[in-house]
Scaffold this active site. Sequence first.
Site, PDB file in Angstrom:
ATOM      1  N   TYR A   1       1.612   1.042  13.937  1.00 44.53           N
ATOM      2  CA  TYR A   1       2.316   2.132  13.362  1.00 44.53           C
ATOM      3  C   TYR A   1       1.681   3.492  13.324  1.00 44.53           C
ATOM      4  O   TYR A   1       0.665   3.734  13.415  1.00 44.53           O
ATOM      5  CB  TYR A   1       2.365   1.758  11.840  1.00 44.53           C
ATOM      6  CG  TYR A   1       1.545   1.191  10.924  1.00 44.53           C
ATOM      7  CD1 TYR A   1       0.615   2.085   9.902  1.00 44.53           C
ATOM      8  CD2 TYR A   1       1.163  -0.246  11.094  1.00 44.53           C
ATOM      9  CE1 TYR A   1      -0.319   1.256   9.185  1.00 44.53           C
ATOM     10  CE2 TYR A   1      -0.058  -0.757  10.388  1.00 44.53           C
ATOM     11  CZ  TYR A   1      -0.435  -0.025   9.357  1.00 44.53           C
ATOM     12  OH  TYR A   1      -1.514  -0.788   8.727  1.00 44.53           O
TER      13      TYR A   1
ATOM     14  N   ASP B   1      -6.205  -6.591  -2.197  1.00 45.80           N
ATOM     15  CA  ASP B   1      -4.815  -6.644  -2.282  1.00 45.80           C
ATOM     16  C   ASP B   1      -4.393  -7.509  -3.247  1.00 45.80           C
ATOM     17  O   ASP B   1      -3.302  -7.067  -4.163  1.00 45.80           O
ATOM     18  CB  ASP B   1      -4.260  -7.071  -0.925  1.00 45.80           C
ATOM     19  CG  ASP B   1      -4.074  -5.819   0.018  1.00 45.80           C
ATOM     20  OD1 ASP B   1      -4.669  -4.737  -0.181  1.00 45.80           O
ATOM     21  OD2 ASP B   1      -3.726  -6.289   1.258  1.00 45.80           O
TER      22      ASP B   1
ATOM     23  N   LYS C   1       5.989   6.223   7.892  1.00 43.80           N
ATOM     24  CA  LYS C   1       5.389   5.164   8.816  1.00 43.80           C
ATOM     25  C   LYS C   1       6.447   4.581   9.722  1.00 43.80           C
ATOM     26  O   LYS C   1       7.632   4.586   9.277  1.00 43.80           O
ATOM     27  CB  LYS C   1       4.906   4.103   8.133  1.00 43.80           C
ATOM     28  CG  LYS C   1       3.531   4.420   7.368  1.00 43.80           C
ATOM     29  CD  LYS C   1       3.322   3.062   6.477  1.00 43.80           C
ATOM     30  CE  LYS C   1       1.813   3.418   5.621  1.00 43.80           C
ATOM     31  NZ  LYS C   1       1.269   2.072   4.849  1.00 43.80           N
TER      32      LYS C   1
ATOM     33  N   HIS D   1       0.835  -1.251   0.055  1.00 44.85           N
ATOM     34  CA  HIS D   1      -0.105   0.037   0.019  1.00 44.85           C
ATOM     35  C   HIS D   1       0.814   1.254   0.051  1.00 44.85           C
ATOM     36  O   HIS D   1       1.968   1.219   0.540  1.00 44.85           O
ATOM     37  CB  HIS D   1      -0.917   0.126   1.210  1.00 44.85           C
ATOM     38  CG  HIS D   1      -1.647  -1.226   1.481  1.00 44.85           C
ATOM     39  ND1 HIS D   1      -1.781  -1.744   2.691  1.00 44.85           N
ATOM     40  CD2 HIS D   1      -2.479  -1.800   0.653  1.00 44.85           C
ATOM     41  CE1 HIS D   1      -2.717  -2.785   2.711  1.00 44.85           C
ATOM     42  NE2 HIS D   1      -2.884  -2.904   1.302  1.00 44.85           N
TER      43      HIS D   1
END
Length: 184
Positions: A132, A168, A72, A62
Amino acid sequence: MIFTETELAGAFIIDVDRMADERGFFARSWCEDEFAAHGILMPPLQANVSSNPRRGTLRGMHFQLPPYEETKLVRCTRGAIYDVIVDLREESPTYGQWLGVELTADSFRMLFVPGRFAHGFLTLQDHTDVCYQVSAKYAPGHERGLRWNDPAIGIQWPIAPTLISDKDQQHPDFFLKVPMEVGG
């Protein structure tokens, strides 16, 4: 914190610097000044948690398009993951290259993912949780993905994924030219 720059410029493996005694240990996992000293200016605007009951769960790859690209700071808080990033910066000498790092709850190791990188992970144990911090808020319409098994990237996953979302599985191949604008 102990910062180790990876072969993908701007991406760091970060280990906590443990101050231990008979009670266990104490360590910092975030300090704006320490991150800034390594050129990382990442004010977290969002924090995410991913809970994954089954080993072999794959999430990714992603990313968000500018101006909503995300940096991140990823840490596994229970279980273990194989965390993967792909450099999507066209001007970068490592454009199109990937890096994989095992993150476990026991190691407290983290991976810093720069903006304009694709990110994904594969759970290596049942009951794995991932937390995260993210520098940008989720922006529907600006999210994109790359196919997790695209041969142009060649990610070497340590085990075969057994659970991948339909979304995905539908991500496109890389083609060494990812459109980095909305509608591209």
